[in-house]
Design a protein around this motif. Structure first.
Motif, PDB file in Angstrom:
ATOM      1  N   GLY A  35       9.342  13.591  -6.747  1.00 20.15           N
ATOM      2  CA  GLY A  35       9.391  13.517  -8.207  1.00 20.15           C
ATOM      3  C   GLY A  35       8.720  12.269  -8.747  1.00 20.15           C
ATOM      4  N   LEU A  36       8.933  11.141  -8.058  1.00 18.54           N
ATOM      5  CA  LEU A  36       8.311   9.887  -8.494  1.00 18.54           C
ATOM      6  C   LEU A  36       6.791   9.949  -8.377  1.00 18.54           C
ATOM      7  N   PHE A  37       6.311  10.540  -7.272  1.00 18.40           N
ATOM      8  CA  PHE A  37       4.865  10.698  -7.108  1.00 18.40           C
ATOM      9  C   PHE A  37       4.281  11.579  -8.218  1.00 18.40           C
ATOM     10  N   SER A  38       4.971  12.659  -8.531  1.00 19.83           N
ATOM     11  CA  SER A  38       4.505  13.575  -9.585  1.00 19.83           C
ATOM     12  C   SER A  38       4.502  12.884 -10.944  1.00 19.83           C
ATOM     13  N   LEU A  39       5.574  12.123 -11.222  1.00 19.36           N
ATOM     14  CA  LEU A  39       5.659  11.411 -12.487  1.00 19.36           C
ATOM     15  C   LEU A  39       4.567  10.348 -12.601  1.00 19.36           C
ATOM     16  N   THR A  40       4.305   9.651 -11.493  1.00 12.90           N
ATOM     17  CA  THR A  40       3.251   8.630 -11.487  1.00 12.90           C
ATOM     18  C   THR A  40       1.891   9.248 -11.762  1.00 12.90           C
ATOM     19  N   ALA A  41       1.629  10.407 -11.148  1.00 19.59           N
ATOM     20  CA  ALA A  41       0.351  11.095 -11.358  1.00 19.59           C
ATOM     21  C   ALA A  41       0.192  11.522 -12.813  1.00 19.59           C
ATOM     22  N   ILE A  42       1.263  12.038 -13.393  1.00 19.09           N
ATOM     23  CA  ILE A  42       1.212  12.482 -14.788  1.00 19.09           C
ATOM     24  C   ILE A  42       0.982  11.298 -15.723  1.00 19.09           C
TER      25      ILE A  42
END
Length: 234
Positions: free
Chosen positions: A19-26
């Motif tokens: 989730g953190l990786f996805s949020l960082t990408a967004i």
């Protein structure tokens, strides 16, 4: 009763990391889009300010040499245009950052008044405009008014250049040059001026400033007639 099982600690940690990786990408994509949008807006703003200044200079400069009584020069070699050479030619200073010219503003057909000699120049990173006292008015521009806003744009350079080719004396044929000898009575000088402006947007990222350059070549609408013994349009 059936036994209820939840997520293990390891599964929960893996889910959080994903989730953190996805949020960082967004967030990275959004940040890049915002930066690009801001850069585009800044470039458009700078372009608009520069084009307003360029169009103002070009439109006024095209009028150089206009005289309401030009018709009186036809078949009369003793009449000269008071808004043209040798009285008030289009004059560019040695630094090429100031231009002075004249035209018959009020259609009065008389000698040029104080408000019929115009100038544009670069001063303190601003384009200024005013009414010079004479064709050497570039020497004193202290009271000229700013054409550009120093709080918005910083004018890095302003230049004027006459791009006419060398005079060709050809009394019997048609010359392809912009300077054409019409007879022993004088010369018709077709004049073109190249204008260049370079500027930077104020209050911008110092590490990535928004800069732009504009160039425009205009032909003066009023061709200049130089009476004999003129042999050059320079």
């Amino acid at each position: 009763m059936l036994k209820q099982n939840g997520f293990s600690l390891i599964e929960l940690m893996v889910s959080i990391i994903i989730g953190l990786f996805s949020l960082t990408a967004i967030l990275t994509i959004l940040s890049n889009n915002l930066a690009f949008s801001r850069s585009s807006i800044d470039m458009l703003r700078l372009n608009q300010e520069m084009r307003i200044a360029m169009d103002t200079i070009a439109d006024d400069l095209r009028r150089a040499g206009y005289w309401n009584n030009t018709q009186s020069m036809v078949n009369n070699l003793t009449v000269s245009n008071p808004h043209s050479f040798p009285n008030l030619p289009v004059t560019i200073n040695n630094d090429k950052d100031c231009i002075v010219f004249s035209y018959d503003r009020d259609n009065s057909s008389d000698t040029p008044a104080a408000n019929e000699i115009f100038g544009f120049a670069l001063k303190n990173n601003q384009i200024v405009t005013g009414f010079p006292e004479d064709i050497d008015g570039c020497d004193s521009i202290s009271d000229w008014k700013p054409l550009t806003d120093s709080k918005i744009v910083k004018i890095e350079s302003l230049s004027f250049e006459s791009i006419n080719p060398t005079t060709t004396q050809n009394p019997t044929g048609t010359s392809t040059d912009v300077h054409q000898l019409i007879s022993t009575a004088g010369l018709v000088c077709i004049r073109e001026i190249r204008i260049r402006i370079s500027a930077t947007l104020v209050k911008n990222d110092l590490n990535n400033p928004v800069k732009q350059s504009l160039e425009k070549t205009i032909r003066l609408r009023n061709d200049e007639i130089r009476r004999s013994p003129a042999t050059s349009c320079a």
